[in-house]
Structures are given as structure tokens and as C-alpha cells.
Design a protein around this motif. Sequence first.
Motif, mmCIF file in Angstrom:
data_model
loop_
_atom_site.group_PDB
_atom_site.id
_atom_site.type_symbol
_atom_site.label_atom_id
_atom_site.label_comp_id
_atom_site.label_asym_id
_atom_site.label_seq_id
_atom_site.Cartn_x
_atom_site.Cartn_y
_atom_site.Cartn_z
ATOM 1 N N LEU A 118 0.795 -1.223 0.000
ATOM 2 C CA LEU A 118 0.000 0.000 0.000
ATOM 3 C C LEU A 118 0.831 1.277 0.000
ATOM 4 O O LEU A 118 0.270 2.374 -0.072
ATOM 5 C CB LEU A 118 -0.928 0.010 1.221
ATOM 6 C CG LEU A 118 -1.888 -1.178 1.331
ATOM 7 C CD1 LEU A 118 -2.650 -1.116 2.648
ATOM 8 C CD2 LEU A 118 -2.859 -1.217 0.157
ATOM 9 N N ALA A 119 2.140 1.151 0.054
ATOM 10 C CA ALA A 119 3.004 2.326 0.219
ATOM 11 C C ALA A 119 2.822 3.367 -0.880
ATOM 12 O O ALA A 119 2.953 4.563 -0.627
ATOM 13 C CB ALA A 119 4.467 1.894 0.285
ATOM 14 N N GLU A 120 2.524 2.937 -2.097
ATOM 15 C CA GLU A 120 2.391 3.871 -3.210
ATOM 16 C C GLU A 120 0.939 4.058 -3.628
ATOM 17 O O GLU A 120 0.644 4.463 -4.751
ATOM 18 C CB GLU A 120 3.223 3.372 -4.389
ATOM 19 C CG GLU A 120 4.714 3.266 -4.073
ATOM 20 C CD GLU A 120 5.538 2.779 -5.248
ATOM 21 O OE1 GLU A 120 4.960 2.585 -6.337
ATOM 22 O OE2 GLU A 120 6.753 2.594 -5.079
ATOM 23 N N LEU A 121 0.037 3.849 -2.685
ATOM 24 C CA LEU A 121 -1.389 3.913 -3.001
ATOM 25 C C LEU A 121 -1.853 5.317 -3.345
ATOM 26 O O LEU A 121 -2.715 5.507 -4.195
ATOM 27 C CB LEU A 121 -2.199 3.379 -1.806
ATOM 28 C CG LEU A 121 -3.711 3.294 -1.961
ATOM 29 C CD1 LEU A 121 -4.070 2.362 -3.121
ATOM 30 C CD2 LEU A 121 -4.352 2.813 -0.656
ATOM 31 N N GLY A 122 -1.294 6.334 -2.709
ATOM 32 C CA GLY A 122 -1.766 7.698 -2.918
ATOM 33 C C GLY A 122 -2.955 8.002 -2.024
ATOM 34 O O GLY A 122 -3.298 7.220 -1.136
ATOM 35 N N PRO A 123 -3.620 9.131 -2.230
ATOM 36 C CA PRO A 123 -4.753 9.513 -1.391
ATOM 37 C C PRO A 123 -5.844 8.444 -1.416
ATOM 38 O O PRO A 123 -6.241 7.980 -2.482
ATOM 39 C CB PRO A 123 -5.249 10.820 -2.023
ATOM 40 C CG PRO A 123 -4.077 11.345 -2.787
ATOM 41 C CD PRO A 123 -3.338 10.139 -3.275
ATOM 42 N N ALA A 124 -6.325 8.067 -0.246
ATOM 43 C CA ALA A 124 -7.327 6.999 -0.156
ATOM 44 C C ALA A 124 -8.272 7.263 1.006
ATOM 45 O O ALA A 124 -7.922 7.950 1.967
ATOM 46 C CB ALA A 124 -6.645 5.644 0.018
ATOM 47 N N ILE A 125 -9.459 6.699 0.908
ATOM 48 C CA ILE A 125 -10.470 6.785 1.960
ATOM 49 C C ILE A 125 -10.930 5.376 2.294
ATOM 50 O O ILE A 125 -11.189 4.570 1.396
ATOM 51 C CB ILE A 125 -11.683 7.629 1.517
ATOM 52 C CG1 ILE A 125 -11.243 9.046 1.138
ATOM 53 C CG2 ILE A 125 -12.751 7.662 2.611
ATOM 54 C CD1 ILE A 125 -10.607 9.843 2.258
ATOM 55 N N SER A 126 -11.034 5.071 3.587
ATOM 56 C CA SER A 126 -11.571 3.779 4.018
ATOM 57 C C SER A 126 -13.086 3.873 4.150
ATOM 58 O O SER A 126 -13.599 4.816 4.771
ATOM 59 C CB SER A 126 -10.955 3.365 5.359
ATOM 60 O OG SER A 126 -9.599 3.007 5.206
ATOM 61 N N VAL A 127 -13.773 2.913 3.569
ATOM 62 C CA VAL A 127 -15.238 2.864 3.612
ATOM 63 C C VAL A 127 -15.656 1.609 4.357
ATOM 64 O O VAL A 127 -15.228 0.500 4.007
ATOM 65 C CB VAL A 127 -15.837 2.859 2.192
ATOM 66 C CG1 VAL A 127 -17.366 2.818 2.256
ATOM 67 C CG2 VAL A 127 -15.360 4.084 1.405
#
Length: 264
Positions: A69-78
Amino acid sequence: MSTRSNGTVPQKAEGQYTSGPTTLRGDLVPGSTTDQRLLDSRGASDWVHTDPWRVMRIQAEFVEGFGSLAELGPAISVFGSARTQPSHPDYELAQEVGRALVESGFAVITGGGPGAMAGANQGAHAAGGVSVGLGIELPFEQGMNQWVNLGVHFRYFFARKTMFVKYAQGFIVLPGGFGTFDELFEALVLVQTRKVTSFPIVLLGTDYWQGMMDWLAGPVLERGMIKAADLELITITDDVEKAVSLMVAARSEHAASGDPATTS
């Protein structure tokens, strides 16, 4: 394990069990989960010899999660119930959330299972975004839904929980049960105690969540268990656009602070 075309994952197939990256069948199916064996302190003192070695497996889960996940970028957990049926309005709401987040430049992280999680992953997938699933070893609801294009399997809840918070800039919470409550209140504690900053938490579904909010604003606040300011950590709404706009605002705040996680 097969996944139905509507995005749900069937209950654990008879004689099949998923433990981290391993699939077990027949006589190899264990009678308990890895977490259960770790937390069960009853019996002989064998744990003195086995628990130190478990640390290596736990470490491996963190390394795998961080690396994936290190290079995932901006993310939101749902978050939301695994029991939500595709025919229920909450499933359509989850799809709308996933789609809107991707259109606003976010990856979508869920628990990777069926129900509302599948709905959010499906919406993200349909919008052409990154659809993440963080699976967990359970005696039921096994398998990653078909809409996940980046999936990581965990044995330990605490390792998985770290990933939900570390790689997200906010939580959007749909109606759910104990698992959803667990993630919600853990996030509230982290924000309240300033372990994480600028972390919006939005509850979608006023008819479902208002009773809990009334309880928090009533006896919990009145008895001094929380402060009035703590209630401001939660936004409750039926408006997906409003929920996503709060996530966008938090991303802008992170960017202004120089947080590298705000860019892909």
C-alpha cells in the motif's frame, strides 16, 4: 472461493478456509482462527515458547501491508455491513460512495468482503479507480469480492486495522454491525487523542446513526464521559456529495502541511 456476479461473497464453502495467503480444505481446516489462538491464554505454558515466534508472522503481515500500500496515494476507508444485500438501498449508497471518491481522486479501501464493502469496491471499480480490499481470516464470510483490484489478506485484526488508518485520509461509515462499530470508535479514539490529525469521520444514513448520536450527546456527554467538542469529530449526513467534499477538504489540508500521501 467463487464470487457471485452481484458482488457478494458466499459464506465459507464447506471444507474450505482462508488463512492469510493460504487456502485450507478438508481435514486441514482449523477449529479456530489465528487471532483466537493468539488471544487465548488458557491451558499449558506452551505460549512462552510459541508466542515469540508469532511475532515474526505478525511482523511479516505489517511488512506485506506496508509494501503493498506504500504507493497507493490519497485513499479513503469505507466501512459497512457485510450482510447488506445488493437489493438494499445501502448497497446502492455504497456504490455511489465508491464512485464519487474515485471521481474526486481517491482510492477506495474496504475490508474486501461482501455487502456494503463490495458495493463500495464495485463503485470504485466501475469508475476506473483503485479498489482496495483488506481481508481478514474469519470462520465465515471468507474471500475477497470480485471488485477488488488490490487485495491484501491478514490473519491479525490489529495489523489490518493499522492499514485502514495509515493509508487513509478519512473514514466514510455506512450502516453496519459490531465490526463497523469497532472501526468507527477506534478511529474516534485516535482522532480524540491526536494520534491522527485532520481525519474526517462521516456517518452516512441519518435514520440508522441518529440514535447513536443522540445517546452520545445525551447520557454519555451528560455524565462527562466525553466533551462537547468530541461530538464535532463526527459528521452525520445522507448526502454523499457532502461526505466526499469533507474528504477533499482534508486532503487539501494535508497537502498544505506537505504530507506526501496527498499525491499519487
